[in-house]
Design an enzyme around this catalytic site. Structure first.
Site, PDB file in Angstrom:
ATOM      1  CG  ASN A 388      -1.944   0.559   0.831  1.00 27.02           C
ATOM      2  OD1 ASN A 388      -2.098   1.827   0.621  1.00 27.02           O
ATOM      3  ND2 ASN A 388      -3.630   0.994   1.775  1.00 27.02           N
ATOM      4  CG  ASP A 389       1.516   2.875   4.031  1.00 28.42           C
ATOM      5  OD1 ASP A 389       0.529   3.557   2.970  1.00 28.42           O
ATOM      6  OD2 ASP A 389       1.552   2.873   4.997  1.00 28.42           O
ATOM      7  CB  VAL A 390       5.842   0.372  -0.199  1.00 27.25           C
ATOM      8  CG1 VAL A 390       6.300   0.179   1.459  1.00 27.25           C
ATOM      9  CG2 VAL A 390       5.046  -0.657  -1.229  1.00 27.25           C
TER      10      VAL A 390
END
Length: 462
Positions: A388-390
């Site tokens: 997700n964040d990456v």
């Protein structure tokens, strides 16, 4: 006999270093672990012949049986998704052991001040410092374990937290100076360790989930330093060398992890992740668009180039074996498939690499951010599973985002993006992912293992 034991300690310390060196490459990592394990066994056996043991063999055997038994059973039963918390708690045990050694030596000095002359002033100072660092590593790692295991909130805050933390560590340092320069009382020693343990716990309490890999690595470095310092106190070459190597490696890894998140270590420790969330962030345009697993599988099958981005969600779903089965089918059809690994994907350094290696993925198909980030714009399909964040593009475009400046994988530059996800929630940092709303992104909702299984079935029908 003492000279022979010290020579064995030195040889095992060298073996530790060589084993750590072999752990730096996937093809030799397993043998490196074996080397380090053999060295530990040899060092333990040699300790039985040390003159200062003075016949305490029953206690030693009992400790080895209890510790080894618990570790053996825990290691065999632990799930791959639980590996981060197991590493956190075992790392904490190392710091706790170093602190316990220091406590025993400091109590002995308190009961017999003449022993301080035998240790020497430098050893006494190092013993106190090792006790402080080891205690911090122990309690901090326990809190990290509790967070990763879902037994505690990801981040906990209370008023004037940083000032209280500062007061606690300053008091602990003052008591440490008193212990090192005078004959301490039992109350002084007890208060010193209570404050050190309290600081370690309070240090880890505000650390959010996104920063957890960094703090685990930092506590690992603390444990190594504490062991090295207690090695000076005990005049044990193996502990000095092994602790120094672990401390140096942990420090370097902490720096690399913080750099991968574009975070200063001081910000990780003293500033809430996402402190800018109160700012007005870029409004998300568009909407999430779903697609059936069978259609996603067909799209993958007709792609010439595919990049797969795994994340913690893949570990939770235990989908790595299904992913590799799908990759084998795609490869047979002539598709060029690579895996893109972000340095902080998962809950610990190398988490995704371990999962993929377990599934049998060849090392040459697994590339890190720097090696593959320029290949996304020539990729037909990027499959994001559990990450997700990456892959959040706001890290490159929105200065008001908590993720801004964090190096991310350029999944948004692919011609098409498929995202396997259970639901529509935000990532571990709590930041909404703009990648999911792009026109060329399609969401494949459901359990990762089940979804990939359906994609495999659709590919086999072609």
């Amino acid at each position: 006999m003492s000279g022979i034991v010290e020579l064995v300690y030195f040889a095992t310390a060298v073996t530790f270093i060589l084993g750590l060196k072999r752990m730096s490459h996937p093809t030799t990592a397993r043998s490196g672990i074996h080397w380090a394990g053999v060295a530990m066994v040899v060092a333990t056996v040699a300790t039985f012949f040390h003159p200062e043991i003075d016949g305490r063999y029953i206690l030693m055997l009992l400790a080895i049986a209890i510790g080894g038994g618990v570790a053996w059973m825990g290691g065999r039963k632990v799930e791959m998704t639980d590996m981060p918390q197991m590493i956190a708690i075992y790392n904490g045990m190392g710091g706790g052991a170093a602190a316990a050694i220091a406590a025993v030596e400091l109590i002995r000095v308190a009961n017999d001040p003449a022993l301080a002359q035998g240790h020497g002033p430098m050893a006494l100072w190092l013993g106190v410092l090792g006790a402080l660092i080891g205690s911090v590593a122990f309690s901090g790692s326990v809190v990290a374990w509790a967070k990763l295991d879902g037994r505690m909130k990801k981040a906990m805050y209370f008023p004037n937290q940083q000032w209280i933390n500062l007061a606690v560590i300053v008091l602990a340092v003052i008591l440490g100076v008193v212990i090192a320069t005078t004959t301490p009382s039992g109350v002084t020693l007890l208060l010193f360790f209570v404050l050190a343990l309290a600081f370690g716990a309070m240090m880890a309490l505000p650390i959010g989930g996104a920063d957890m890999p960094v703090i685990i690595s930092l506590f690992n470095a603390f444990t190594g330093l504490a062991v090295a310092m207690e090695g000076f106190v005990l005049d044990n070459a193996a502990m000095i060398i092994a602790g120094t190597v672990v401390g140096a490696a942990g420090t370097l890894l902490t720096q690399l992890m913080a750099k991968a998140m574009n975070r200063k270590i001081s910000n990780v420790l003293f500033k809430q992740f996402g402190g800018s969330q109160g700012k007005e962030q870029t409004e998300i345009e568009g909407s999430m668009k779903g697609v059936d697993p069978s259609d996603a599988g067909i799209q993958m099958a007709y792609a010439d180039r595919v990049i797969i981005v795994p994340g913690y969600g893949m570990a939770v779903a235990q989908a790595q074996h299904k992913i590799w089965e799908m990759v084998e089918l795609l490869t047979e059809r002539g598709t060029d498939v690579k895996f893109a690994i972000h340095p902080v994907a998962g809950r610990m350094p190398g988490h995704m690499n371990v999962l993929l290696a377990e599934a049998g993925v060849p090392y040459d198909m697994i590339l890190d951010l720097e090696e593959i980030n320029n290949d996304f714009d020539t990729t037909d399909v990027t499959l994001v599973i559990g990450a997700n964040d990456v892959v959040n593009p706001v890290a490159k475009s929105d200065p008001d985002s908590p993720l801004y400046g964090m190096p991310v994988l350029n999944a948004d530059q692919s011609k098409n993006v498929l995202v396997i996800k259970r639901g529509q929630g935000a990532g571990f940092s709590g930041v909404e992912n703009h990648l999911f709303y792009l026109d060329h992104t399609r969401m494949v909702y459901g359990d990762g293992q089940k979804v990939v299984g359906e994609m495999i079935a659709s590919i086999k029908t072609l």
